[in-house]
Design a protein around this motif. Structure first.
Motif, PDB file in Angstrom:
ATOM      1  N   LEU A  28       0.827  -1.202   0.000  1.00 18.40           N
ATOM      2  CA  LEU A  28       0.000   0.000   0.000  1.00 18.40           C
ATOM      3  C   LEU A  28       0.864   1.255   0.000  1.00 18.40           C
ATOM      4  O   LEU A  28       0.614   2.194  -0.761  1.00 18.40           O
ATOM      5  CB  LEU A  28      -0.935   0.000   1.214  1.00 18.40           C
ATOM      6  CG  LEU A  28      -1.882   1.174   1.342  1.00 18.40           C
ATOM      7  CD1 LEU A  28      -2.831   1.230   0.141  1.00 18.40           C
ATOM      8  CD2 LEU A  28      -2.676   1.083   2.627  1.00 18.40           C
ATOM      9  N   ILE A  29       1.876   1.272   0.829  1.00 16.17           N
ATOM     10  CA  ILE A  29       2.791   2.412   0.872  1.00 16.17           C
ATOM     11  C   ILE A  29       3.467   2.603  -0.476  1.00 16.17           C
ATOM     12  O   ILE A  29       3.581   3.714  -0.984  1.00 16.17           O
ATOM     13  CB  ILE A  29       3.824   2.246   2.003  1.00 16.17           C
ATOM     14  CG1 ILE A  29       3.130   2.346   3.362  1.00 16.17           C
ATOM     15  CG2 ILE A  29       4.941   3.280   1.887  1.00 16.17           C
ATOM     16  CD1 ILE A  29       3.986   1.927   4.532  1.00 16.17           C
ATOM     17  N   GLY A  30       3.900   1.500  -1.072  1.00 15.35           N
ATOM     18  CA  GLY A  30       4.548   1.578  -2.380  1.00 15.35           C
ATOM     19  C   GLY A  30       3.624   2.120  -3.457  1.00 15.35           C
ATOM     20  O   GLY A  30       4.042   2.905  -4.308  1.00 15.35           O
ATOM     21  N   GLN A  31       2.358   1.723  -3.418  1.00 18.64           N
ATOM     22  CA  GLN A  31       1.398   2.185  -4.423  1.00 18.64           C
ATOM     23  C   GLN A  31       1.066   3.667  -4.250  1.00 18.64           C
ATOM     24  O   GLN A  31       0.820   4.371  -5.228  1.00 18.64           O
ATOM     25  CB  GLN A  31       0.117   1.371  -4.352  1.00 18.64           C
ATOM     26  CG  GLN A  31       0.275  -0.055  -4.825  1.00 18.64           C
ATOM     27  CD  GLN A  31      -0.970  -0.885  -4.568  1.00 18.64           C
ATOM     28  OE1 GLN A  31      -1.916  -0.437  -3.939  1.00 18.64           O
ATOM     29  NE2 GLN A  31      -0.946  -2.131  -5.029  1.00 18.64           N
ATOM     30  N   LEU A  32       1.042   4.136  -3.014  1.00 21.84           N
ATOM     31  CA  LEU A  32       0.643   5.515  -2.760  1.00 21.84           C
ATOM     32  C   LEU A  32       1.814   6.492  -2.742  1.00 21.84           C
ATOM     33  O   LEU A  32       1.610   7.700  -2.703  1.00 21.84           O
ATOM     34  CB  LEU A  32      -0.111   5.606  -1.427  1.00 21.84           C
ATOM     35  CG  LEU A  32      -1.414   4.819  -1.352  1.00 21.84           C
ATOM     36  CD1 LEU A  32      -2.018   4.912   0.038  1.00 21.84           C
ATOM     37  CD2 LEU A  32      -2.402   5.299  -2.397  1.00 21.84           C
ATOM     38  N   SER A  33       3.044   5.977  -2.770  1.00 14.19           N
ATOM     39  CA  SER A  33       4.223   6.837  -2.703  1.00 14.19           C
ATOM     40  C   SER A  33       4.472   7.499  -4.046  1.00 14.19           C
ATOM     41  O   SER A  33       4.279   6.907  -5.100  1.00 14.19           O
ATOM     42  CB  SER A  33       5.452   6.016  -2.298  1.00 14.19           C
ATOM     43  OG  SER A  33       5.289   5.514  -1.003  1.00 14.19           O
ATOM     44  N   THR A  34       4.919   8.731  -3.980  1.00 16.83           N
ATOM     45  CA  THR A  34       5.312   9.469  -5.179  1.00 16.83           C
ATOM     46  C   THR A  34       6.644  10.145  -4.899  1.00 16.83           C
ATOM     47  O   THR A  34       7.074  10.242  -3.756  1.00 16.83           O
ATOM     48  CB  THR A  34       4.269  10.555  -5.550  1.00 16.83           C
ATOM     49  OG1 THR A  34       4.169  11.480  -4.476  1.00 16.83           O
ATOM     50  CG2 THR A  34       2.918   9.946  -5.842  1.00 16.83           C
TER      51      THR A  34
END
Length: 105
Positions: A28-34
């Motif tokens: 989830l963190i990886g998907q939401l990180s920019t």
């Protein structure tokens, strides 16, 4: 401003988490990180403050900042409203009960 080393930050432990929960959290963190580019942000507050300080030092007149007043809102007495609601409900119940018929017996 000061950055604190990570080892000085009290972070929660992963106690009680399953491997699957930790894996899902990482996904989830990886998907939401920019990406983060600090150069794309400006500290407008400090810039405006420094400009006002410079103007004051130079003897220029500093315009007052107009601040909007907070809108007036109605303060609701929740306890009074609750009591009114209970009284209305009790009155409806009393009105709904059939009246005893007198003179029978």
């Amino acid at each position: 401003e000061e950055l604190v080393p990570l080892d000085h930050v009290d972070t929660p432990k992963e106690e009680g988490l399953t491997e699957k929960e930790v894996e899902m959290a990482h996904q989830l963190i990886g998907q939401l990180s920019t990406g983060f580019d600090p150069e794309s942000y400006a500290d407008e507050y400090n810039e405006k403050l420094l400009e006002r300080i410079r103007a004051k030092i130079e003897g220029r007149e500093i315009a007052k900042i107009e601040v909007e007043e907070a809108a007036q809102t109605e303060v609701v007495d929740l306890v009074a409203r609750l009591k009114e609601s209970i009284q209305r409900a009790e009155q409806r119940q009393a009105d709904a009960k059939p009246q005893a018929v007198e003179g029978t017996g």
